[in-house]
Design a protein around this motif. Structure first.
Motif, PDB file in Angstrom:
ATOM      1  N   LEU A 165      -5.594   5.670 -12.951  1.00 37.43           N
ATOM      2  CA  LEU A 165      -6.001   4.203 -13.511  1.00 37.43           C
ATOM      3  C   LEU A 165      -4.756   3.317 -13.068  1.00 37.43           C
ATOM      4  CD1 LEU A 165      -8.035   2.369 -14.659  1.00 37.43           C
ATOM      5  CD2 LEU A 165      -7.130   2.860 -16.594  1.00 37.43           C
ATOM      6  N   MET A 166      -4.812   2.407 -12.372  1.00 42.58           N
ATOM      7  CA  MET A 166      -3.787   1.403 -11.957  1.00 42.58           C
ATOM      8  C   MET A 166      -3.844   0.164 -13.037  1.00 42.58           C
ATOM      9  SD  MET A 166      -2.408  -0.482  -8.606  1.00 42.58           S
ATOM     10  CE  MET A 166      -3.870  -1.559  -8.536  1.00 42.58           C
ATOM     11  N   ARG A 167      -2.935  -0.250 -14.054  1.00 49.07           N
ATOM     12  CA  ARG A 167      -3.210  -1.441 -14.608  1.00 49.07           C
ATOM     13  C   ARG A 167      -2.044  -2.488 -14.307  1.00 49.07           C
ATOM     14  NH1 ARG A 167      -3.882  -0.923 -21.100  1.00 49.07           N
ATOM     15  NH2 ARG A 167      -5.982  -0.501 -20.298  1.00 49.07           N
ATOM     16  N   CYS A 168      -2.630  -3.710 -13.824  1.00 47.01           N
ATOM     17  CA  CYS A 168      -1.847  -4.793 -13.641  1.00 47.01           C
ATOM     18  C   CYS A 168      -1.869  -5.944 -14.530  1.00 47.01           C
ATOM     19  CB  CYS A 168      -2.326  -5.200 -12.127  1.00 47.01           C
ATOM     20  SG  CYS A 168      -2.058  -4.207 -10.879  1.00 47.01           S
ATOM     21  N   THR A 169      -0.775  -6.436 -14.888  1.00 46.38           N
ATOM     22  CA  THR A 169      -0.815  -7.496 -15.891  1.00 46.38           C
ATOM     23  C   THR A 169      -0.031  -8.567 -15.265  1.00 46.38           C
ATOM     24  OG1 THR A 169       0.863  -6.833 -17.217  1.00 46.38           O
ATOM     25  CG2 THR A 169      -1.054  -6.065 -17.823  1.00 46.38           C
ATOM     26  N   GLY A 178     -10.045 -15.260 -20.997  1.00 50.94           N
ATOM     27  CA  GLY A 178     -10.778 -14.193 -21.902  1.00 50.94           C
ATOM     28  C   GLY A 178     -12.084 -13.450 -21.197  1.00 50.94           C
ATOM     29  N   GLU A 179     -12.745 -14.128 -20.205  1.00 51.60           N
ATOM     30  CA  GLU A 179     -13.744 -13.628 -19.702  1.00 51.60           C
ATOM     31  C   GLU A 179     -13.489 -12.009 -19.089  1.00 51.60           C
ATOM     32  OE1 GLU A 179     -16.311 -13.908 -15.506  1.00 51.60           O
ATOM     33  OE2 GLU A 179     -16.399 -15.645 -16.972  1.00 51.60           O
ATOM     34  N   ARG A 180     -14.391 -11.160 -19.446  1.00 54.15           N
ATOM     35  CA  ARG A 180     -13.935  -9.711 -19.032  1.00 54.15           C
ATOM     36  C   ARG A 180     -15.207  -9.288 -18.194  1.00 54.15           C
ATOM     37  NH1 ARG A 180     -11.676  -4.749 -21.968  1.00 54.15           N
ATOM     38  NH2 ARG A 180     -12.922  -3.208 -21.257  1.00 54.15           N
ATOM     39  N   ARG A 181     -14.823  -8.565 -17.114  1.00 50.91           N
ATOM     40  CA  ARG A 181     -15.674  -7.983 -16.150  1.00 50.91           C
ATOM     41  C   ARG A 181     -15.607  -6.621 -15.907  1.00 50.91           C
ATOM     42  NH1 ARG A 181     -14.981 -12.637 -11.594  1.00 50.91           N
ATOM     43  NH2 ARG A 181     -15.387 -14.625 -12.712  1.00 50.91           N
ATOM     44  N   GLU A 182     -16.637  -5.947 -16.091  1.00 46.47           N
ATOM     45  CA  GLU A 182     -16.525  -4.421 -16.024  1.00 46.47           C
ATOM     46  C   GLU A 182     -17.730  -3.954 -14.739  1.00 46.47           C
ATOM     47  OE1 GLU A 182     -17.560  -2.736 -19.740  1.00 46.47           O
ATOM     48  OE2 GLU A 182     -15.605  -3.596 -20.844  1.00 46.47           O
ATOM     49  N   TYR A 183     -17.155  -3.021 -13.668  1.00 47.52           N
ATOM     50  CA  TYR A 183     -17.795  -2.699 -12.744  1.00 47.52           C
ATOM     51  C   TYR A 183     -17.439  -1.627 -12.201  1.00 47.52           C
ATOM     52  CZ  TYR A 183     -14.754  -5.773 -10.251  1.00 47.52           C
ATOM     53  OH  TYR A 183     -13.534  -6.321  -9.415  1.00 47.52           O
ATOM     54  N   SER A 184     -18.028  -1.029 -11.003  1.00 44.74           N
ATOM     55  CA  SER A 184     -17.295   0.128 -10.310  1.00 44.74           C
ATOM     56  C   SER A 184     -17.463  -0.047  -8.843  1.00 44.74           C
ATOM     57  CB  SER A 184     -17.969   1.423 -10.591  1.00 44.74           C
ATOM     58  OG  SER A 184     -17.803   1.951 -11.907  1.00 44.74           O
ATOM     59  N   ILE A 185     -16.610   0.436  -8.239  1.00 42.59           N
ATOM     60  CA  ILE A 185     -16.501   0.310  -6.479  1.00 42.59           C
ATOM     61  C   ILE A 185     -16.864   1.742  -5.977  1.00 42.59           C
ATOM     62  CG2 ILE A 185     -14.847  -0.369  -4.579  1.00 42.59           C
ATOM     63  CD1 ILE A 185     -15.475  -2.742  -6.261  1.00 42.59           C
ATOM     64  N   ASN A 186     -17.540   1.584  -5.136  1.00 42.78           N
ATOM     65  CA  ASN A 186     -17.933   2.759  -4.187  1.00 42.78           C
ATOM     66  C   ASN A 186     -17.073   3.173  -2.919  1.00 42.78           C
ATOM     67  OD1 ASN A 186     -18.898   1.088  -2.196  1.00 42.78           O
ATOM     68  ND2 ASN A 186     -21.259   1.634  -2.595  1.00 42.78           N
ATOM     69  N   GLU A 187     -17.362   4.185  -2.506  1.00 45.05           N
ATOM     70  CA  GLU A 187     -16.411   4.406  -1.126  1.00 45.05           C
ATOM     71  C   GLU A 187     -16.543   3.427   0.029  1.00 45.05           C
ATOM     72  OE1 GLU A 187     -14.772   6.992  -0.708  1.00 45.05           O
ATOM     73  OE2 GLU A 187     -15.319   8.562  -2.438  1.00 45.05           O
ATOM     74  N   GLY A 205       0.571  -1.320  -0.040  1.00 44.77           N
ATOM     75  CA  GLY A 205      -0.094  -0.237  -0.018  1.00 44.77           C
ATOM     76  C   GLY A 205       0.720   1.258  -0.079  1.00 44.77           C
ATOM     77  N   ASN A 206       2.168   1.279   0.448  1.00 47.87           N
ATOM     78  CA  ASN A 206       2.854   2.416   0.655  1.00 47.87           C
ATOM     79  C   ASN A 206       3.280   3.020  -1.033  1.00 47.87           C
ATOM     80  OD1 ASN A 206       3.119   2.258   3.083  1.00 47.87           O
ATOM     81  ND2 ASN A 206       4.903   1.070   3.178  1.00 47.87           N
ATOM     82  N   THR A 207       3.110   1.994  -2.132  1.00 52.28           N
ATOM     83  CA  THR A 207       3.428   2.557  -3.558  1.00 52.28           C
ATOM     84  C   THR A 207       2.216   3.285  -3.957  1.00 52.28           C
ATOM     85  OG1 THR A 207       2.528   0.525  -4.204  1.00 52.28           O
ATOM     86  CG2 THR A 207       5.083   0.567  -3.651  1.00 52.28           C
ATOM     87  N   THR A 208       0.901   3.146  -3.447  1.00 57.28           N
ATOM     88  CA  THR A 208      -0.163   3.611  -3.941  1.00 57.28           C
ATOM     89  C   THR A 208      -0.631   4.701  -3.003  1.00 57.28           C
ATOM     90  OG1 THR A 208      -1.580   1.801  -3.275  1.00 57.28           O
ATOM     91  CG2 THR A 208      -0.660   1.751  -5.569  1.00 57.28           C
ATOM     92  N   ALA A 209      -0.188   4.857  -1.877  1.00 55.16           N
ATOM     93  CA  ALA A 209      -0.868   5.759  -1.074  1.00 55.16           C
ATOM     94  C   ALA A 209      -0.830   7.157  -1.359  1.00 55.16           C
ATOM     95  CB  ALA A 209      -0.101   5.861   0.472  1.00 55.16           C
ATOM     96  N   GLY A 210      -2.384   7.877  -1.198  1.00 51.44           N
ATOM     97  CA  GLY A 210      -2.441   9.114  -1.677  1.00 51.44           C
ATOM     98  C   GLY A 210      -2.445   9.447  -3.171  1.00 51.44           C
ATOM     99  N   ARG A 263      -8.513   6.601  -5.844  1.00 50.16           N
ATOM    100  CA  ARG A 263      -8.723   7.670  -5.759  1.00 50.16           C
ATOM    101  C   ARG A 263      -8.305   8.266  -4.443  1.00 50.16           C
ATOM    102  NH1 ARG A 263     -14.924   9.319  -5.086  1.00 50.16           N
ATOM    103  NH2 ARG A 263     -14.704   8.625  -7.549  1.00 50.16           N
ATOM    104  N   ASP A 264      -7.222   8.901  -4.401  1.00 50.04           N
ATOM    105  CA  ASP A 264      -6.404   9.300  -3.003  1.00 50.04           C
ATOM    106  C   ASP A 264      -5.777   7.987  -2.172  1.00 50.04           C
ATOM    107  OD1 ASP A 264      -6.796  12.233  -3.205  1.00 50.04           O
ATOM    108  OD2 ASP A 264      -8.680  11.870  -2.199  1.00 50.04           O
TER     109      ASP A 264
END
Length: 373
Positions: A46-50, A79-88, A37-42, A64-65
């Protein structure tokens, strides 16, 4: 556990299986780590992981922050693709879609804070709408299933119209609907009729087209029948149709038949409880007759049993499922052979034995430990 935390746990398990796989993540052009978490703190963006060898090959996640909030795209190994959003709150929120490996939309959900709300859709591999559901207060209140040709495979209606597709088939247009359901093209599985979302009639067919079950609302009573493969009725319930929240309870009759057509059991209900039960042998002779009564918190049952020649076999009294009071037993000629008295908790208190002519031979009394005096 929130859906976000559950998903995180699943992803962790999947990735741990491929311990040799190396996940690479990048945020705003910088290398970051989802496990640190230190690498993304604050940070925001868009973070992309592969991960070329992992079960999750690609993960695009909005920060976000330093918190995972916003759109997410996940691509699995197949190949399945999932798209959604996460709230607070860390739960899925808004429209969520799932695509198969060929890019075909297979599922579309509407979510509020992790809970399905409103229209939910499932699509077939060929791309056509396969199931439409409507969720309300954590329950599915409407279901419409479709075959590829647009005919219906399933239908469960709500009391009010919820989507344009339910108006005619659920009878919300002012007249009762007449719908045929199909298990596959050209092969009906039954029929349905709804009026203002309330089922009026239903038939269910087996794969050979034989009637299995029927239901109808007639003069305020709902009548349900089950049939043998021969077409003979197997059982029938005939109850007053009440609001599910009514305190009045079940009222009506239930019947059962042998395939020969002989009535084998009939039960009468009132106030939500069985009041009277009768049973018959296949030869038509009465088998048993029961009368049930409720007095306060106690339920009392009197059962008269009969031999298949019509002669009395026993008369039993029960209170709250235990023998209570005097029990009488008869031989096949209907002559009294034994009487037993039971007290509290069903304990045996006294026993009387009679000879073949019904004359008293012996009387015994029992103590609490079962010993006789």
């Amino acid at each position: 556990m929130s859906s976000h935390r559950a998903l995180t746990a699943i992803l962790a398990a999947l990735i741990s299986v491929n311990a040799h796989a190396i996940q690479r993540c990048e945020l705003n052009g910088e290398s970051v780590s989802r496990s640190n978490g230190n690498t993304t703190a604050g940070k925001s963006g868009l973070m992309r992981c592969t991960d070329e060898d992992g079960q999750v090959r690609r993960l695009d996640q909005t920060l976000r922050d330093g918190r995972y909030v916003g759109p997410v795209v996940m691509v699995l190994a197949d190949g399945e693709r999932r798209e959604y959003s996460i709230n607070e709150r860390g739960n899925r929120d808004g429209v969520a879609r799932t695509f198969d490996g060929k890019g075909t939309l297979r599922k579309e959900e509407n979510l509020e804070d992790g809970t399905a709300v409103g229209v939910q859709k499932n699509f077939a591999e060929a791309g056509h709408l396969q199931e439409l559901r409507f969720a309300l207060v954590r329950r599915t209140v409407l279901t419409i299933g479709y075959l590829a040709d647009g005919t219906l495979s399933e239908l469960r209606c709500a009391p009010v119209t919820l989507v344009p597709q339910d108006r005619d088939v659920c009878g919300h247009g002012g007249r009762a609907s007449e719908v045929t359901l199909y298990r596959e093209a050209g092969r009906p599985s039954g029929t349905l009729s709804y009026l203002k979302g309330q089922m009026q009639r239903q038939t269910v067919l087996d794969r050979e087209g034989r009637l299995v079950r029927s239901e109808e609302l007639k003069e305020g009573r709902r009548i349900k029948r089950v049939y043998y493969a021969s077409g003979q009725p197997r059982s029938e319930t005939d109850f007053i149709e009440r609001d599910p929240n009514s305190v009045e309870g079940r009222e009506g009759t239930a019947r059962e038949w042998a395939e020969s057509g002989q009535l084998t059991q009939m039960s009468t209900w009132a106030g939500g409880y069985e009041q009277h039960i009768e049973q018959w042998y296949l030869n038509g002779q009465r088998k048993a007759r029961q009368q049930l009564r409720r007095e306060g918190r106690n339920q009392e049952r009197t059962t008269e049993s009969f031999w298949d020649n019509g002669k009395p076999a026993a008369v039993n009294q029960e209170r709250n499922g235990r023998l209570w009071g005097w029990q009488r037993y008869f031989n096949e000629d209907g002559v009294l052979q034994r009487e037993e008295e039971h007290g509290e908790r069903g304990l045996l208190l006294r026993r009387k034995r009679y000879d073949a002519r019904g004359t008293l031979e012996r009387e015994e009394r029992f103590l609490e430990d079962g010993s006789r005096i």
